[in-house]
Design a protein around this motif. Structure first.
Motif, PDB file in Angstrom:
ATOM      1  N   ILE A 135       0.635  -1.342  -0.160  1.00  0.00           N
ATOM      2  CA  ILE A 135       0.390   0.122   0.080  1.00  0.00           C
ATOM      3  C   ILE A 135       0.711   1.443  -0.156  1.00  0.00           C
ATOM      4  CG2 ILE A 135      -1.416   1.064   0.976  1.00  0.00           C
ATOM      5  CD1 ILE A 135      -2.679  -1.279   2.202  1.00  0.00           C
ATOM      6  N   GLU A 136       2.396   0.906   0.888  1.00  0.00           N
ATOM      7  CA  GLU A 136       2.784   2.089   1.064  1.00  0.00           C
ATOM      8  C   GLU A 136       3.861   2.790  -0.188  1.00  0.00           C
ATOM      9  OE1 GLU A 136       5.405   5.050   3.140  1.00  0.00           O
ATOM     10  OE2 GLU A 136       3.616   4.911   3.469  1.00  0.00           O
ATOM     11  N   GLU A 137       3.936   1.502  -1.269  1.00  0.00           N
ATOM     12  CA  GLU A 137       4.615   2.270  -2.196  1.00  0.00           C
ATOM     13  C   GLU A 137       3.584   2.468  -3.415  1.00  0.00           C
ATOM     14  OE1 GLU A 137       7.400   1.470  -3.811  1.00  0.00           O
ATOM     15  OE2 GLU A 137       7.935   0.912  -1.636  1.00  0.00           O
ATOM     16  N   GLU A 138       2.118   2.021  -3.341  1.00  0.00           N
ATOM     17  CA  GLU A 138       0.916   2.796  -4.086  1.00  0.00           C
ATOM     18  C   GLU A 138       0.640   4.322  -4.049  1.00  0.00           C
ATOM     19  OE1 GLU A 138      -0.934   1.561  -7.019  1.00  0.00           O
ATOM     20  OE2 GLU A 138       1.065   0.035  -6.895  1.00  0.00           O
ATOM     21  N   ILE A 139       0.743   4.577  -2.627  1.00  0.00           N
ATOM     22  CA  ILE A 139       0.813   6.021  -1.790  1.00  0.00           C
ATOM     23  C   ILE A 139       1.698   6.928  -2.685  1.00  0.00           C
ATOM     24  CG2 ILE A 139       0.220   5.672   0.191  1.00  0.00           C
ATOM     25  CD1 ILE A 139      -2.528   8.070  -1.558  1.00  0.00           C
ATOM     26  N   LYS A 140       2.668   6.306  -2.504  1.00  0.00           N
ATOM     27  CA  LYS A 140       3.854   7.471  -2.616  1.00  0.00           C
ATOM     28  C   LYS A 140       4.048   8.129  -3.254  1.00  0.00           C
ATOM     29  CE  LYS A 140       7.850   4.786   0.050  1.00  0.00           C
ATOM     30  NZ  LYS A 140       8.767   4.185  -1.004  1.00  0.00           N
ATOM     31  N   ILE A 176       0.412  -0.395  11.374  1.00  0.00           N
ATOM     32  CA  ILE A 176       0.950   0.838  10.511  1.00  0.00           C
ATOM     33  C   ILE A 176       1.501   2.102  11.501  1.00  0.00           C
ATOM     34  CG2 ILE A 176       0.166   2.930   9.132  1.00  0.00           C
ATOM     35  CD1 ILE A 176      -2.538   1.482   9.494  1.00  0.00           C
ATOM     36  N   ASP A 177       3.166   1.317  11.345  1.00  0.00           N
ATOM     37  CA  ASP A 177       4.521   2.355  12.084  1.00  0.00           C
ATOM     38  C   ASP A 177       4.236   4.381  11.786  1.00  0.00           C
ATOM     39  OD1 ASP A 177       6.303   3.693  13.121  1.00  0.00           O
ATOM     40  OD2 ASP A 177       7.171   1.911  13.130  1.00  0.00           O
ATOM     41  N   PRO A 178       3.877   4.748  12.107  1.00  0.00           N
ATOM     42  CA  PRO A 178       4.043   5.998  10.816  1.00  0.00           C
ATOM     43  C   PRO A 178       5.248   6.141  10.312  1.00  0.00           C
ATOM     44  CG  PRO A 178       3.295   6.377  13.343  1.00  0.00           C
ATOM     45  CD  PRO A 178       3.494   5.395  13.509  1.00  0.00           C
ATOM     46  N   LEU A 179       6.462   6.066  10.733  1.00  0.00           N
ATOM     47  CA  LEU A 179       7.629   5.896  10.074  1.00  0.00           C
ATOM     48  C   LEU A 179       8.083   5.206   9.300  1.00  0.00           C
ATOM     49  CD1 LEU A 179       9.688   6.442  13.637  1.00  0.00           C
ATOM     50  CD2 LEU A 179       8.970   8.253  12.411  1.00  0.00           C
ATOM     51  N   LYS A 180       7.747   4.139   9.338  1.00  0.00           N
ATOM     52  CA  LYS A 180       7.672   2.890   8.281  1.00  0.00           C
ATOM     53  C   LYS A 180       6.952   3.372   7.251  1.00  0.00           C
ATOM     54  CE  LYS A 180       9.194  -2.092   8.010  1.00  0.00           C
ATOM     55  NZ  LYS A 180       8.511  -3.316   8.283  1.00  0.00           N
ATOM     56  N   PHE A 181       5.463   3.632   7.553  1.00  0.00           N
ATOM     57  CA  PHE A 181       4.721   3.793   6.513  1.00  0.00           C
ATOM     58  C   PHE A 181       4.625   4.844   6.160  1.00  0.00           C
ATOM     59  CE2 PHE A 181       3.605  -0.466   8.063  1.00  0.00           C
ATOM     60  CZ  PHE A 181       4.565  -1.361   6.705  1.00  0.00           C
ATOM     61  N   PRO A 182       5.058   6.163   6.218  1.00  0.00           N
ATOM     62  CA  PRO A 182       5.298   7.594   6.252  1.00  0.00           C
ATOM     63  C   PRO A 182       4.181   8.033   5.218  1.00  0.00           C
ATOM     64  CG  PRO A 182       7.469   7.331   5.017  1.00  0.00           C
ATOM     65  CD  PRO A 182       6.667   6.297   5.918  1.00  0.00           C
ATOM     66  N   ALA A 183       4.056   7.539   3.854  1.00  0.00           N
ATOM     67  CA  ALA A 183       2.922   7.695   2.509  1.00  0.00           C
ATOM     68  C   ALA A 183       1.691   7.291   3.133  1.00  0.00           C
ATOM     69  CB  ALA A 183       3.598   7.715   1.396  1.00  0.00           C
ATOM     70  N   THR A 184       1.503   6.274   3.689  1.00  0.00           N
ATOM     71  CA  THR A 184       0.509   6.019   3.593  1.00  0.00           C
ATOM     72  C   THR A 184      -0.377   6.137   5.280  1.00  0.00           C
ATOM     73  OG1 THR A 184       1.362   3.316   3.678  1.00  0.00           O
ATOM     74  CG2 THR A 184      -0.983   3.832   5.411  1.00  0.00           C
ATOM     75  N   ALA A 186       0.221   9.939   5.937  1.00  0.00           N
ATOM     76  CA  ALA A 186       0.077  11.261   5.413  1.00  0.00           C
ATOM     77  C   ALA A 186      -1.529  10.865   4.643  1.00  0.00           C
ATOM     78  CB  ALA A 186       0.799  11.370   4.416  1.00  0.00           C
ATOM     79  N   TRP A 187      -1.616   9.478   4.124  1.00  0.00           N
ATOM     80  CA  TRP A 187      -3.014   9.317   3.084  1.00  0.00           C
ATOM     81  C   TRP A 187      -4.199   9.652   4.435  1.00  0.00           C
ATOM     82  CZ3 TRP A 187      -5.301   4.848   3.579  1.00  0.00           C
ATOM     83  CH2 TRP A 187      -6.627   4.807   2.903  1.00  0.00           C
ATOM     84  N   MET A 188      -3.784   8.405   5.800  1.00  0.00           N
ATOM     85  CA  MET A 188      -4.815   8.694   5.983  1.00  0.00           C
ATOM     86  C   MET A 188      -5.227   9.842   6.655  1.00  0.00           C
ATOM     87  SD  MET A 188      -3.105   5.544   8.025  1.00  0.00           S
ATOM     88  CE  MET A 188      -3.956   5.694   9.971  1.00  0.00           C
ATOM     89  N   THR A 189      -4.507  10.579   7.646  1.00  0.00           N
ATOM     90  CA  THR A 189      -4.609  12.155   7.329  1.00  0.00           C
ATOM     91  C   THR A 189      -5.386  13.253   6.089  1.00  0.00           C
ATOM     92  OG1 THR A 189      -3.094  12.195   8.916  1.00  0.00           O
ATOM     93  CG2 THR A 189      -3.803  13.937   9.099  1.00  0.00           C
ATOM     94  N   ASN A 190      -4.481  13.286   5.753  1.00  0.00           N
ATOM     95  CA  ASN A 190      -5.918  13.792   4.330  1.00  0.00           C
ATOM     96  C   ASN A 190      -7.277  13.244   4.074  1.00  0.00           C
ATOM     97  OD1 ASN A 190      -3.389  15.450   3.475  1.00  0.00           O
ATOM     98  ND2 ASN A 190      -3.207  13.796   2.102  1.00  0.00           N
ATOM     99  N   PHE A 191      -7.391  11.980   4.545  1.00  0.00           N
ATOM    100  CA  PHE A 191      -8.473  11.050   4.603  1.00  0.00           C
ATOM    101  C   PHE A 191      -9.509  11.595   5.182  1.00  0.00           C
ATOM    102  CE2 PHE A 191     -11.513   7.688   4.318  1.00  0.00           C
ATOM    103  CZ  PHE A 191     -12.140   7.587   3.081  1.00  0.00           C
ATOM    104  N   LEU A 192      -8.838  11.172   6.397  1.00  0.00           N
ATOM    105  CA  LEU A 192     -10.095  11.665   7.510  1.00  0.00           C
ATOM    106  C   LEU A 192     -10.127  13.063   8.225  1.00  0.00           C
ATOM    107  CD1 LEU A 192      -8.354   9.539  10.138  1.00  0.00           C
ATOM    108  CD2 LEU A 192     -10.724   8.687   8.820  1.00  0.00           C
ATOM    109  N   SER A 193      -9.984  13.640   7.113  1.00  0.00           N
ATOM    110  CA  SER A 193      -9.858  15.515   7.377  1.00  0.00           C
ATOM    111  C   SER A 193     -10.712  15.798   5.961  1.00  0.00           C
ATOM    112  CB  SER A 193      -8.730  15.814   7.264  1.00  0.00           C
ATOM    113  OG  SER A 193      -7.743  16.189   6.398  1.00  0.00           O
TER     114      SER A 193
END
Length: 228
Positions: A135-140, A176-184, A186-193
């Motif tokens: 998922i991380e690769e897809e959303i980068k 979901i470790d924010p340090l390991k999956f930063p792009a995901t 960030a997407w979660m934050t964008n999506f939920l806002s």
């Protein structure tokens, strides 16, 4: 198209029904919401979805449509405002592929990880994290899977953004470790806002109670079923 033409049968915590709600709201479709108790199913639900006997069910012009991914495509084809699926056939196929793949792999692994412990939980978390890497690769490099706006895949896997953190808390784990999956992350934050998403999330404290109860009452037979 007034609300008298569109009805949605759903259960408040169902991530499957939530994606249908989001699609209708993004497209500005008025609808009547009918809350179902999935532990005590109504005659209406059994009549509208006799095959699976599950929510969500969308009723449009008195015709029922079941299965959330099928409903999403129906909504997208029926109401043209705010298109969800990409125009390009290959991109459409990819969006469908990832929606199904994430559901089958991360959905099952996350559920098992939440409701088990020890080696079983470790194995499930390993599977879940492998899916997260993909998922991380897809959303980068993108704000949303749909590009600059929320699209089909965002809605299809949007449950990750609000439900996985609840599962993590209930299961005392981290997928979901924010340090390991930063792009995901960030997407979660964008999506939920996004206003449509933010204003239609199930209450977190109520979800925690629900999933703690499900975890404690989950029979081992069902666990094995979910793992397959």
């Amino acid at each position: 198209m007034g609300s008298e033409d569109v009805k949605l049968l759903n259960f408040w915590v169902s991530p499957f029904g939530k994606r249908v709600e989001w699609a209708l709201k993004l497209k500005g479709v008025e609808y009547e919401y009918i809350e179902e108790d999935i532990f005590n199913k109504s005659n209406l639900l059994l009549e509208l979805n006799p095959v699976h006997k599950k929510v969500p069910v969308l009723v449009h012009a008195q015709k029922p449509i079941a299965e959330s991914f099928i409903i999403l495509e129906y909504i997208d084809e029926t109401w043209k405002k705010y298109p969800l699926l990409p125009h390009n056939p290959y991109q459409r196929a990819l969006a469908r592929f990832w929606a199904t793949c994430v559901e089958q792999k991360l959905g099952k692994a996350g559920w098992v990880a939440m409701s088990t412990s020890g080696d079983e939980q470790e194995e499930a978390m390993k599977e879940a994290k492998e899916m997260m890497e993909k998922i991380e690769e897809e959303i980068k490099g993108k704000n949303f899977f749909g590009g600059d706006n929320i699209g089909y895949l965002d809605i299809a896997i949007g449950w990750i953004a609000y439900l996985v953190p609840v599962w993590e808390e209930v299961g005392s784990m981290q997928i979901i470790d924010p340090l390991k999956f930063p792009a995901t992350f960030a997407w979660m934050t964008n999506f939920l806002s996004h206003p449509v998403i933010k204003d239609s999330l199930p209450p977190r404290d109520k979800m925690l109670v629900y999933y703690h109860n499900r975890k404690n009452n989950l029979p081992s037979v069902f666990r094995n079923l979910v793992k397959d």
